[in-house]
Design a protein around this motif. Structure first.
Motif, PDB file in Angstrom:
ATOM      1  N   PRO A 170       0.799  -1.233   0.000  1.00 27.39           N
ATOM      2  CA  PRO A 170       0.000   0.000   0.000  1.00 27.39           C
ATOM      3  C   PRO A 170       0.831   1.282   0.000  1.00 27.39           C
ATOM      4  O   PRO A 170       0.303   2.363  -0.261  1.00 27.39           O
ATOM      5  N   PHE A 171       2.144   1.174   0.283  1.00 27.57           N
ATOM      6  CA  PHE A 171       2.990   2.357   0.351  1.00 27.57           C
ATOM      7  C   PHE A 171       4.258   2.171  -0.479  1.00 27.57           C
ATOM      8  O   PHE A 171       4.756   1.065  -0.639  1.00 27.57           O
ATOM      9  N   VAL A 172       4.768   3.291  -0.982  1.00 32.67           N
ATOM     10  CA  VAL A 172       6.114   3.319  -1.535  1.00 32.67           C
ATOM     11  C   VAL A 172       7.037   3.665  -0.377  1.00 32.67           C
ATOM     12  O   VAL A 172       6.916   4.725   0.237  1.00 32.67           O
ATOM     13  N   THR A 173       7.939   2.763  -0.036  1.00 30.81           N
ATOM     14  CA  THR A 173       8.838   2.957   1.095  1.00 30.81           C
ATOM     15  C   THR A 173      10.263   3.221   0.602  1.00 30.81           C
ATOM     16  O   THR A 173      10.559   3.093  -0.594  1.00 30.81           O
ATOM     17  N   ILE A 174      11.133   3.577   1.532  1.00 26.63           N
ATOM     18  CA  ILE A 174      12.536   3.795   1.184  1.00 26.63           C
ATOM     19  C   ILE A 174      13.130   2.529   0.561  1.00 26.63           C
ATOM     20  O   ILE A 174      13.782   2.585  -0.480  1.00 26.63           O
ATOM     21  N   ASP A 175      12.875   1.393   1.192  1.00 20.89           N
ATOM     22  CA  ASP A 175      13.451   0.131   0.697  1.00 20.89           C
ATOM     23  C   ASP A 175      12.884  -0.255  -0.664  1.00 20.89           C
ATOM     24  O   ASP A 175      13.624  -0.693  -1.550  1.00 20.89           O
ATOM     25  N   SER A 176      11.568  -0.116  -0.833  1.00 26.67           N
ATOM     26  CA  SER A 176      10.971  -0.532  -2.107  1.00 26.67           C
ATOM     27  C   SER A 176      11.409   0.382  -3.248  1.00 26.67           C
ATOM     28  O   SER A 176      11.657  -0.086  -4.364  1.00 26.67           O
ATOM     29  N   TYR A 215       1.683   7.051  -0.775  1.00 27.61           N
ATOM     30  CA  TYR A 215       0.744   5.962  -1.033  1.00 27.61           C
ATOM     31  C   TYR A 215       1.098   5.341  -2.387  1.00 27.61           C
ATOM     32  O   TYR A 215       1.483   6.038  -3.326  1.00 27.61           O
ATOM     33  N   ASN A 216       0.945   4.042  -2.480  1.00 28.84           N
ATOM     34  CA  ASN A 216       1.223   3.332  -3.724  1.00 28.84           C
ATOM     35  C   ASN A 216      -0.086   3.057  -4.451  1.00 28.84           C
ATOM     36  O   ASN A 216      -0.792   2.095  -4.143  1.00 28.84           O
ATOM     37  N   ASN A 217      -0.415   3.906  -5.394  1.00 34.46           N
ATOM     38  CA  ASN A 217      -1.637   3.721  -6.171  1.00 34.46           C
ATOM     39  C   ASN A 217      -1.412   2.611  -7.185  1.00 34.46           C
ATOM     40  O   ASN A 217      -0.847   2.836  -8.263  1.00 34.46           O
ATOM     41  N   SER A 218      -1.816   1.398  -6.818  1.00 37.51           N
ATOM     42  CA  SER A 218      -1.553   0.232  -7.654  1.00 37.51           C
ATOM     43  C   SER A 218      -2.680  -0.041  -8.652  1.00 37.51           C
ATOM     44  O   SER A 218      -2.712  -1.080  -9.276  1.00 37.51           O
ATOM     45  N   TYR A 219      -3.588   0.887  -8.785  1.00 40.28           N
ATOM     46  CA  TYR A 219      -4.677   0.729  -9.741  1.00 40.28           C
ATOM     47  C   TYR A 219      -4.723   1.967 -10.630  1.00 40.28           C
ATOM     48  O   TYR A 219      -4.227   3.035 -10.273  1.00 40.28           O
ATOM     49  N   LYS A 220      -5.307   1.801 -11.799  1.00 44.45           N
ATOM     50  CA  LYS A 220      -5.377   2.910 -12.741  1.00 44.45           C
ATOM     51  C   LYS A 220      -6.354   3.972 -12.220  1.00 44.45           C
ATOM     52  O   LYS A 220      -7.481   3.670 -11.869  1.00 44.45           O
ATOM     53  N   VAL A 221      -5.902   5.205 -12.188  1.00 49.64           N
ATOM     54  CA  VAL A 221      -6.740   6.314 -11.724  1.00 49.64           C
ATOM     55  C   VAL A 221      -7.248   7.074 -12.946  1.00 49.64           C
ATOM     56  O   VAL A 221      -6.474   7.639 -13.707  1.00 49.64           O
ATOM     57  N   GLU A 222      -8.553   7.067 -13.131  1.00 53.01           N
ATOM     58  CA  GLU A 222      -9.132   7.752 -14.264  1.00 53.01           C
ATOM     59  C   GLU A 222     -10.515   8.291 -13.905  1.00 53.01           C
ATOM     60  O   GLU A 222     -11.155   7.829 -12.964  1.00 53.01           O
ATOM     61  N   PHE A 223     -10.931   9.301 -14.633  1.00 52.57           N
ATOM     62  CA  PHE A 223     -12.242   9.905 -14.437  1.00 52.57           C
ATOM     63  C   PHE A 223     -13.148   9.471 -15.586  1.00 52.57           C
ATOM     64  O   PHE A 223     -12.729   9.466 -16.745  1.00 52.57           O
ATOM     65  N   ARG A 224     -14.397   9.146 -15.236  1.00 49.36           N
ATOM     66  CA  ARG A 224     -15.357   8.765 -16.267  1.00 49.36           C
ATOM     67  C   ARG A 224     -16.398   9.850 -16.423  1.00 49.36           C
ATOM     68  O   ARG A 224     -17.022  10.284 -15.462  1.00 49.36           O
ATOM     69  N   PHE A 225     -16.584  10.282 -17.646  1.00 46.69           N
ATOM     70  CA  PHE A 225     -17.582  11.297 -17.955  1.00 46.69           C
ATOM     71  C   PHE A 225     -18.700  10.640 -18.758  1.00 46.69           C
ATOM     72  O   PHE A 225     -18.457  10.038 -19.803  1.00 46.69           O
ATOM     73  N   ASP A 226     -19.938  10.742 -18.260  1.00 40.43           N
ATOM     74  CA  ASP A 226     -21.102  10.192 -18.957  1.00 40.43           C
ATOM     75  C   ASP A 226     -21.949  11.342 -19.484  1.00 40.43           C
ATOM     76  O   ASP A 226     -22.325  12.238 -18.738  1.00 40.43           O
TER      77      ASP A 226
END
Length: 216
Positions: A118-124, A159-170
């Protein structure tokens, strides 16, 4: 300095020499100036720095402040910048923090790299940089890191956003249109950095002729 910021992120990517960091045609900012300004930020408890330049120096923080600093190369070495491509080190940092969220791919062909958890750390992040250094992505640069008063409790960088972040417009069409005229368009979060540009250059050309739209 007046925003009560607890964690300060400092990033510089560019030219550095005896006069300091180059910020204009004939403008430079010295490391002494950077050190002084950071030390004057009394609310800052931790400094996270990414210094991408030749002969990078270590930021000097106050005794009660913590420091996490990643340098593109050693203090005695030069950094690489590719014509028309920019700095490979800065590009690698952006890839590490945003690749999953932006739906992008590694700059290395056929590389399926990722940072787990869930996080980007120093080690990772250190491991991520190292595997790409070994693969030649940094063109011979040897990145270094410096830590001051850092332990496992405060080693998280982001924070490690491991999923695609997108906005949907309908598109919502008024009568007498039917559902056959509905239209959906998705925009990656990385393309949305200016609201007017989003409306005028991205959405409007696709929704031209529609009367109104709502965002879900």
């Amino acid at each position: 300095m007046g925003q009560n910021v607890h964690t300060l992120v400092f990033l510089y990517s560019g030219h550095h020499g005896k006069d300091g960091f180059k910020v204009g045609m004939n403008e430079y900012v010295s490391m002494q100036h950077i050190n002084r300004k950071i030390q004057e930020c009394t609310s800052v408890e931790k400094v996270i720095a990414f210094v991408d330049c030749c002969q990078p120096e270590i930021i000097k923080v106050k005794e009660e402040q913590r420091l996490i600093q990643f340098n593109a190369t050693a203090s005695t070495d030069t950094a690489e910048s590719l014509r028309n491509e920019g700095s490979p080190f800065t590009k690698l940092l952006l890839q590490a923090f945003t690749m999953k969220a932006s739906g992008g791919k590694c700059a290395l062909p056929h590389c399926e790299c990722r940072i787990d958890g869930p996080f980007v750390t120093i080690d990772s992040l250190s491991h991520y940089i190292e595997i790409h250094r070994q693969s030649g992505l940094l063109h011979g640069m040897e990145p270094e890191k410096s830590l001051i008063k850092i332990n496992w409790e405060n080693e998280c960088l982001a924070y490690n956003n491991s999923y695609k972040v997108e906005f949907r417009f309908d598109i919502v069409l008024p009568s007498p249109f039917t559902s056959e005229h509905t239209y959906t368009y998705k925009v990656l979060a990385t393309t949305v950095n200016d609201y007017d540009f989003l409306i005028q250059k991205i959405l409007f050309p696709r929704f031209a002729g529609r009367r109104r739209y709502t965002v879900y």
